[in-house]
Write a protein that holds these residues in place. Structure first.
Motif, PDB file in Angstrom:
ATOM      1  N   THR A 155      16.851   6.640-122.171  1.00  0.00           N
ATOM      2  CA  THR A 155      17.389   6.220-123.467  1.00  0.00           C
ATOM      3  C   THR A 155      18.225   4.961-123.314  1.00  0.00           C
ATOM      4  N   SER A 212      16.411  11.704-118.829  1.00  0.00           N
ATOM      5  CA  SER A 212      16.321  11.453-120.263  1.00  0.00           C
ATOM      6  C   SER A 212      17.415  10.505-120.723  1.00  0.00           C
ATOM      7  N   GLN A 213      18.637  10.714-120.248  1.00  0.00           N
ATOM      8  CA  GLN A 213      19.755   9.842-120.605  1.00  0.00           C
ATOM      9  C   GLN A 213      19.534   8.418-120.087  1.00  0.00           C
ATOM     10  N   LYS A 272      15.866   1.961-122.882  1.00  0.00           N
ATOM     11  CA  LYS A 272      15.209   1.591-124.141  1.00  0.00           C
ATOM     12  C   LYS A 272      16.109   0.741-125.036  1.00  0.00           C
ATOM     13  N   ASN A 273      17.390   1.020-125.022  1.00  0.00           N
ATOM     14  CA  ASN A 273      18.304   0.371-125.954  1.00  0.00           C
ATOM     15  C   ASN A 273      19.094  -0.791-125.363  1.00  0.00           C
TER      16      ASN A 273
END
Length: 67
Positions: A16, A12-13, A19-20
């Motif tokens: 993220t 999950s980290q 994505k950014n």
């Protein structure tokens, strides 16, 4: 149990971060996606996590032969 939650949090980290990220940084999205793809080769990675890895790679249009 615990292993599944550990992997879920780590992936999950990483997702993220991918994505950014911008593509012009020294550590690219492709680099992070390679790390995520590598999780499938870990012996203790649960099948659910390997499936999640496949879903994430598909979401970002990553092909494992891009390495």
């Amino acid at each position: 149990g615990y292993t599944l939650i550990y992997y879920l949090g780590a992936i999950s980290q990483l997702k993220t971060m991918v994505k950014n990220m911008k593509d012009d940084t020294s550590f690219t999205k492709k680099d992070l996606l390679m790390i995520i793809a590598n999780i499938k080769s870990w012996n203790d990675a649960p099948d659910e996590i390997k499936g999640l890895v496949d879903d994430i790679l598909e979401e970002f249009d990553y092909k494992e032969n891009n390495q």
